[in-house]
Scaffold this motif. Structure first.
Motif, PDB file in Angstrom:
ATOM      1  N   SER A 121      92.498  19.268  32.835  1.00 54.78           N
ATOM      2  CA  SER A 121      91.142  19.721  33.139  1.00 54.78           C
ATOM      3  C   SER A 121      90.135  18.734  32.580  1.00 54.78           C
ATOM      4  CB  SER A 121      90.897  21.118  32.556  1.00 54.78           C
ATOM      5  OG  SER A 121      90.993  21.102  31.145  1.00 54.78           O
ATOM      6  N   SER A 123      85.439  18.054  32.644  1.00 52.28           N
ATOM      7  CA  SER A 123      84.125  18.479  33.125  1.00 52.28           C
ATOM      8  C   SER A 123      83.372  17.267  33.620  1.00 52.28           C
ATOM      9  CB  SER A 123      83.351  19.174  32.004  1.00 52.28           C
ATOM     10  OG  SER A 123      83.965  20.407  31.662  1.00 52.28           O
ATOM     11  N   MET A 135      83.656  15.409  46.875  1.00 53.53           N
ATOM     12  CA  MET A 135      84.574  16.489  46.510  1.00 53.53           C
ATOM     13  C   MET A 135      85.883  15.919  45.987  1.00 53.53           C
ATOM     14  SD  MET A 135      84.034  19.096  49.741  1.00 53.53           S
ATOM     15  CE  MET A 135      85.232  20.292  49.141  1.00 53.53           C
ATOM     16  N   ASP A 136      85.927  14.603  45.848  1.00 49.91           N
ATOM     17  CA  ASP A 136      87.201  13.939  45.553  1.00 49.91           C
ATOM     18  C   ASP A 136      87.215  13.346  44.154  1.00 49.91           C
ATOM     19  OD1 ASP A 136      88.550  14.148  48.246  1.00 49.91           O
ATOM     20  OD2 ASP A 136      86.662  13.180  48.789  1.00 49.91           O
ATOM     21  N   SER A 171      94.515  15.544  43.667  1.00 52.49           N
ATOM     22  CA  SER A 171      93.114  15.912  43.532  1.00 52.49           C
ATOM     23  C   SER A 171      92.933  17.182  42.719  1.00 52.49           C
ATOM     24  CB  SER A 171      92.487  16.118  44.913  1.00 52.49           C
ATOM     25  OG  SER A 171      92.487  14.914  45.651  1.00 52.49           O
ATOM     26  N   PHE A 172      91.826  17.238  42.000  1.00 52.45           N
ATOM     27  CA  PHE A 172      91.461  18.455  41.297  1.00 52.45           C
ATOM     28  C   PHE A 172      91.055  19.519  42.309  1.00 52.45           C
ATOM     29  CE2 PHE A 172      91.050  15.313  37.979  1.00 52.45           C
ATOM     30  CZ  PHE A 172      91.434  15.995  36.834  1.00 52.45           C
ATOM     31  N   ASN A 174      88.833  22.277  44.019  1.00 51.44           N
ATOM     32  CA  ASN A 174      87.383  22.442  44.104  1.00 51.44           C
ATOM     33  C   ASN A 174      87.039  23.464  45.167  1.00 51.44           C
ATOM     34  OD1 ASN A 174      87.080  21.094  46.766  1.00 51.44           O
ATOM     35  ND2 ASN A 174      87.724  19.284  45.641  1.00 51.44           N
ATOM     36  N   THR A 175      85.834  23.996  45.074  1.00 51.19           N
ATOM     37  CA  THR A 175      85.328  24.958  46.063  1.00 51.19           C
ATOM     38  C   THR A 175      84.109  24.411  46.783  1.00 51.19           C
ATOM     39  OG1 THR A 175      84.012  26.024  44.328  1.00 51.19           O
ATOM     40  CG2 THR A 175      86.197  26.950  44.771  1.00 51.19           C
ATOM     41  N   TYR A 178      80.808  18.333  44.242  1.00 48.44           N
ATOM     42  CA  TYR A 178      80.398  18.251  42.842  1.00 48.44           C
ATOM     43  C   TYR A 178      78.959  17.730  42.817  1.00 48.44           C
ATOM     44  CZ  TYR A 178      85.499  18.318  42.326  1.00 48.44           C
ATOM     45  OH  TYR A 178      86.835  18.639  42.398  1.00 48.44           O
ATOM     46  N   THR A 185      80.462  20.769  35.523  1.00 43.07           N
ATOM     47  CA  THR A 185      81.403  21.501  36.374  1.00 43.07           C
ATOM     48  C   THR A 185      82.824  21.296  35.853  1.00 43.07           C
ATOM     49  OG1 THR A 185      79.995  21.198  38.326  1.00 43.07           O
ATOM     50  CG2 THR A 185      82.315  21.763  38.715  1.00 43.07           C
ATOM     51  N   VAL A 187      86.752  21.329  36.250  1.00 43.29           N
ATOM     52  CA  VAL A 187      87.773  21.240  37.303  1.00 43.29           C
ATOM     53  C   VAL A 187      89.146  21.112  36.639  1.00 43.29           C
ATOM     54  CG1 VAL A 187      86.233  20.238  39.011  1.00 43.29           C
ATOM     55  CG2 VAL A 187      87.508  18.729  37.483  1.00 43.29           C
ATOM     56  N   TYR A 229      79.101   9.713  38.304  1.00 39.53           N
ATOM     57  CA  TYR A 229      79.370  10.947  37.563  1.00 39.53           C
ATOM     58  C   TYR A 229      79.577  10.687  36.080  1.00 39.53           C
ATOM     59  CZ  TYR A 229      79.998  13.546  41.912  1.00 39.53           C
ATOM     60  OH  TYR A 229      79.793  14.161  43.125  1.00 39.53           O
TER      61      TYR A 229
END
Length: 361
Positions: A121, A123, A135-136, A171-172, A174-175, A178, A185, A187, A229
């Motif tokens: 995990s 953030s 989203m990747d 990949s993490f 996600n909904t 990001y 967030t 993940v 990010y």
């Protein structure tokens, strides 16, 4: 007598320490708090952070509250963001023109166990000056640290061509995109280890064309934008074995001493993992089989192997597993794992195996 007591205390202490380490973060400096130098220049990850570095020519950045330059926290050259915890985090491009990418990698505290489950995990927060969001975000595990002479994305094809053993990128979960520029967030993703993983690599392993990207500028005539990010609090935790139904497993650390059927401390810890798995999967029951080496009569070995299986069954009941979900049997020396007449082979054969099958009332 006093010396023996001290030995027991020390043994219990170090056993507890080893168990505790199983549940701790397996990533060195996961919060990016430890650094060599306070950052003063960009593209400084390799120079300033402890344990972390860039596996490619991408120039990843390190930020810390101690810096009085554009690499400070909360204000820096990409916007404003407080650290999730502590005083440091890293920043990297997950999307940029011409497939430019930045990555971070770190050595793990220990090699991951084959067939065991782990949860990774972290953030992340989108920088305020980003043109868009993705989203990747993914992860790759490798046998050794990577050093790839490229500024572009590390595709699975490129990873497969490396002389170092690696996993495919995963990949993490996600909904959505990001796209939060204010909050962090969280993940995560779960893996089953292959048994060679000593190193972790993080970033976007997809090309621009393969990435899910949303451009905030709403102007398709402009060149490709950027997604930068901040990343903090990377955690890799051990979840336990990944048991498959109808498959036989040898219980780890349950090789008995000669002519004995008592459980050793490491065996009890392993059985706790079996119990926890069965607790989370009430649709399964467990069939336990005990085994011996070839020394002794067939009658005696059958009795001893049954005692070993029964010892394991009783311990699972003591932990809380219902008796009706357990069956056990002794096979003596009829099913050796190693038929060579050596001390090592005999030790291997003094074991307990189990199979998980569907449980029906």
């Amino acid at each position: 007598m006093r010396y023996a007591f001290i030995q027991i205390v020390l043994f219990n202490f170090f056993s507890a320490l080893m168990v505790a380490q199983e549940t701790e973060n397996l990533v060195h400096n996961g919060g990016f708090e430890d650094y060599v130098d306070c950052p003063i220049k960009m593209s400084n990850l390799n120079r300033d952070t402890e344990y972390w570095n860039a596996p490619t020519l991408g120039t990843t950045d390190y930020f810390n509250e101690c810096s009085k330059t554009k690499l400070g926290i909360p204000m820096n050259f990409k916007g404003k963001q407080e650290a999730l915890e502590g005083k440091g985090y890293v920043g990297l491009y997950l999307f940029a023109p011409k497939d430019y990418r930045e990555y971070i990698q770190v050595a793990l505290f220990s090699t991951l166990k084959k067939g065991h489950r782990y949860r990774l995990s972290l953030s992340l927060s989108l920088s305020e000056k980003s043109d868009g969001a993705v989203m990747d975000m993914g992860a790759v595990f490798s046998e050794k640290p990577l050093s790839v002479h490229t500024k572009r994305q590390l595709s699975n094809a490129m990873l497969s061509a490396q002389p170092i053993k690696t996993t495919h990128a995963k990949s993490f979960l996600n909904t959505g995109f990001y796209d939060d520029k204010t909050n962090w967030t969280l993940v995560s993703l779960d893996i089953v280890a292959k048994g060679f993983e000593n190193n972790l690599v993080l970033g976007n392993f997809k090309s621009n064309g393969g990435s899910r990207y949303i451009d905030f500028r709403n102007n398709p005539s402009k060149p490709e934008g950027y997604s930068y990010y901040y990343v903090d609090n990377v955690v890799l935790e051990y979840l336990g074995p990944d048991y498959k139904p109808n498959r036989s497993y040898v219980l780890e650390h349950v090789n008995f001493d000669f002519d004995r059927f008592e459980l050793l401390p490491k065996a009890k810890q392993n059985l706790k993992e079996v119990y926890e798995y069965l607790s989370k999967n009430p649709q399964l029951k467990v069939d336990i089989s005990g085994h011996t080496d070839h020394l002794g009569s067939d009658e005696y070995n059958e009795s001893l192997s049954k005692q070993r299986a029964n010892t394991v069954a009783k311990y699972l009941v003591r932990l809380g597993l219902e008796k009706k979900r357990i069956t056990y049997k002794g096979y003596g020396n009829k099913k050796p794992l190693d038929s060579t007449l050596t001390d090592k082979a005999r030790q291997k054969n003094r074991r307990v195996e189990f199979v998980m099958t569907k449980f029906e009332e």
